[in-house]
Design a protein around this motif. Sequence first.
Motif, PDB file in Angstrom:
ATOM      1  N   ARG A 470       0.834  -1.201   0.000  1.00 12.76           N
ATOM      2  CA  ARG A 470       0.000   0.000   0.000  1.00 12.76           C
ATOM      3  C   ARG A 470       0.871   1.254   0.000  1.00 12.76           C
ATOM      4  N   GLN A 474       0.870   4.001  -2.873  1.00 12.71           N
ATOM      5  CA  GLN A 474       0.559   5.391  -2.489  1.00 12.71           C
ATOM      6  C   GLN A 474       1.665   6.346  -2.941  1.00 12.71           C
ATOM      7  N   GLU A 478       1.236   9.539  -5.234  1.00 11.10           N
ATOM      8  CA  GLU A 478       1.758  10.864  -4.874  1.00 11.10           C
ATOM      9  C   GLU A 478       2.564  11.462  -6.020  1.00 11.10           C
ATOM     10  N   HIS A 494      -5.408   9.223 -10.724  1.00 12.64           N
ATOM     11  CA  HIS A 494      -4.450   8.682  -9.736  1.00 12.64           C
ATOM     12  C   HIS A 494      -3.341   7.884 -10.418  1.00 12.64           C
ATOM     13  N   GLU A 547     -10.462   3.303  -2.207  1.00 13.09           N
ATOM     14  CA  GLU A 547      -9.339   3.656  -1.340  1.00 13.09           C
ATOM     15  C   GLU A 547      -8.255   4.427  -2.104  1.00 13.09           C
ATOM     16  N   TRP A 548      -7.867   3.919  -3.269  1.00 16.98           N
ATOM     17  CA  TRP A 548      -6.809   4.592  -4.049  1.00 16.98           C
ATOM     18  C   TRP A 548      -7.281   5.970  -4.508  1.00 16.98           C
ATOM     19  N   TYR A 551      -7.520   8.437  -1.666  1.00 18.03           N
ATOM     20  CA  TYR A 551      -6.170   8.833  -1.260  1.00 18.03           C
ATOM     21  C   TYR A 551      -5.630   9.887  -2.231  1.00 18.03           C
ATOM     22  N   SER A 554      -7.187  13.161  -1.680  1.00 23.20           N
ATOM     23  CA  SER A 554      -6.743  13.842  -0.450  1.00 23.20           C
ATOM     24  C   SER A 554      -5.471  14.650  -0.677  1.00 23.20           C
TER      25      SER A 554
END
Length: 766
Positions: A470, A474, A478, A494, A547-548, A551, A554
């Motif tokens: 994860r 992530q 980013e 993403h 979830e991805w 994230y 966010s």
Amino acid sequence: MALIHNLGFPRIGANRELKFAQEAFWKGEQTAEQLLARAQGIRQMNWQQQSALDFVPVGDFSLYDQVLDMSFTLGHLPERVAALSHKGSELDQYFRVARGRSAHDTDCSCVHAGEMTKWFDTNYHYIVPELSAETRFSLNPERLLSQLAEAQQQGINAKPVIIGPVTYLWLSKSQEGSHRLDHLAQLLPLYSELLEKLAEAGAEWVQIDEPALVTELDADWKRAFEQAYHQLKANRPKLLLATYFGTLQDNLQLACNLPVAGLHIDAVRGRAEVNTVVDWLPAHKVLSVGVVDGRNIWKTDLTRALDWLEPIADKLGERLWLAPSCSLLHVPVDLDSERQTNSLRALDPELLNWLAFAKQKLAEVQLLGRAINEGRASVADALAENRAAIISRRLSDRVHNSAVKAAVGGILSSFGHRQSPYVERIAKQAQHLKLPLYPTTTIGSFPQTAEIRKTRQAYKQHNLTEAEYRRNIQAEIERAVLEQEKLGLDVLVHGEAERNDMVEYFGEQLQGYAFSQFGWVQSYGSRCVKPPILFGDISRPKAMTVEWTTYAQSLTDKPMKGMLTGPVTILNWSFVRDDQPRKESCLQLALAIRQEVLDLEAAGVNVIQIDEAALREGLPLRRAEWQQYLDWAIHCFRISANGVQDETQIHTHMCYSEFNDIIEAIAQMDADVITIETSRSNMELLDVFEAFEYPNEIGPGVYDIHSPNIPTTAQMVNLMQQAATRIPAQRLWVNPDCGLKTRQWEEVIPALENMIAAAQQLRASA
Ligand code: GLN
Ligand code: ZN
């Protein structure tokens, strides 16, 4: 006595040996001799596996493509390649047509590849023969003759396979001013000569493939069949005219009456026609009944097959042949490979017991042959085993989920409708999203770097904990978000680092899907795909992307676009159930995607893209059946997309450039924004959207993601200006043609910088 035979066997090898040999040869790591030796090894292996058949296909093997092989046999190369015939060997020329050769090569024999297109309604792609008024043919029978000799040496009862002259022309494209059928008269003497040579070499039967007979043919093409086969009947080999992939319908009488020694029909898709053919077929002809599904991976219900075959066998006696419905090119090689793996994701014994790949399908044909010839009692044990497998699948609660069936039964017509029409929604979305004119976005994926692949692989092999995995993904998200913010894109993505493949990713998380380890099927050349297996009622145990995506959201104040694959595409790129209509499976997928869409919306994602890259691929062979398919396919898309609030913006994406004949259906999808591939068509593709007065927003791709070239700002401004002459600027988006996963970051960043500069220029001069 019914005879058993096969129409064609997969040529990639059980472990994709051909792919690796081809690629090593292309890279210069292996010699031509090594490649040819490997190819011969695969042929011999294939023949050995088929040696129990009465007739074994020869000439079905190909180093790249069977249509290209036929073009070579007919001495028919594109003029641009023929002009280079003094350069390199015949093998070089062959791959030159197949793959093109770039200007970087030192020998200056650069040439672009032959166009590739889908082989009927399969996922196999062939190299389109190119015809012009200047086209001349000359016979080059060496490949076939040497393979025939090879097979005979191996003690095989060989049946050469060729593509028939009418289908060959039907598959071709002709330049303006020349009609494909103009070439028939020139072609037929070559076919005669070829058939004579094959007879001379000892071939008693030749299989001549004419699948064009399952399509809608106008009077010219029907006449061409008459003309061709009346001329070819003078030759010595007996011809087995093979049709497959569908029903004959109004070509049935034509097919039955052509002067050949035998006819093969697809008795899986054309089951309803078999008895009519039996009645119509002249008494001296053989009928080959393609009874085992060559397009799917399920075991045949042998008892049921025998129930309807036996009366036919009684009528036909010696004239009955049995075979798979079509060449086995379209299924994986050998289910036994799946048993030899200790992978944690391996197919379990219960599922394995329901499946049959090419080798197992031939065993089924053999069993049916024995049951017909020697009575069912002679194979009683095998039949009982088959029966048990069929029943276990039919009754399994892994296949049947009453809650899913109830959910499909409970689909209301309102599921397919947004709350308000497009004009009202788009106004609310504009308020909400506050996007500039010519908003910029990308199609979903960012470069799939070696590290990303390593991360996924390590996780799959349990060399990475869930938490580590994860964190790694992530970090990739980013990076993607950071780069997009730096670039100044308006709607972000993403980047899809967690996805190996746009169907497999969802299949792995849906109940009702299974994955083979070695179930590879050739798509074109050395490219193989491993379609997931949709075996049961589809449900979504938990959210798949939320979830991805959250994230990613966010990390930025810009809108983050959720990224899903649509139900029609998931369906069309899978092996699907044969115990219910495709539509039914698609509705189940649509409900699963709908739940995901609603979960994304609830989690605060305001823009959601539902990719339907494979919508077109599901179109039936016959135009008369298109509308029926489009009706349910579009309905399924709408169910998946239309549960959302007006403020949520739905995007869809399609990466092809043929919309002329389906524009109405595309409009019915009613996505707020559609992004399409257009850069190579110079925006001409938008003509059809303009003519149709397509009402919603469009992102016509401004750069070709297949090429490593960095498009300039001026080029992209120019393309968008052309777009704006067709579609009002207020409804245009600026984006690449497709996802960027096959590119490098070093290519993507400057290209997107230029793209954003283009959008800024366009806004400034608007
Ligand atoms: N979202 C997918 C991607 O960007 C779309 C791929 C496709 O259309 N083939 O990779
Ligand atoms: Zn695409």
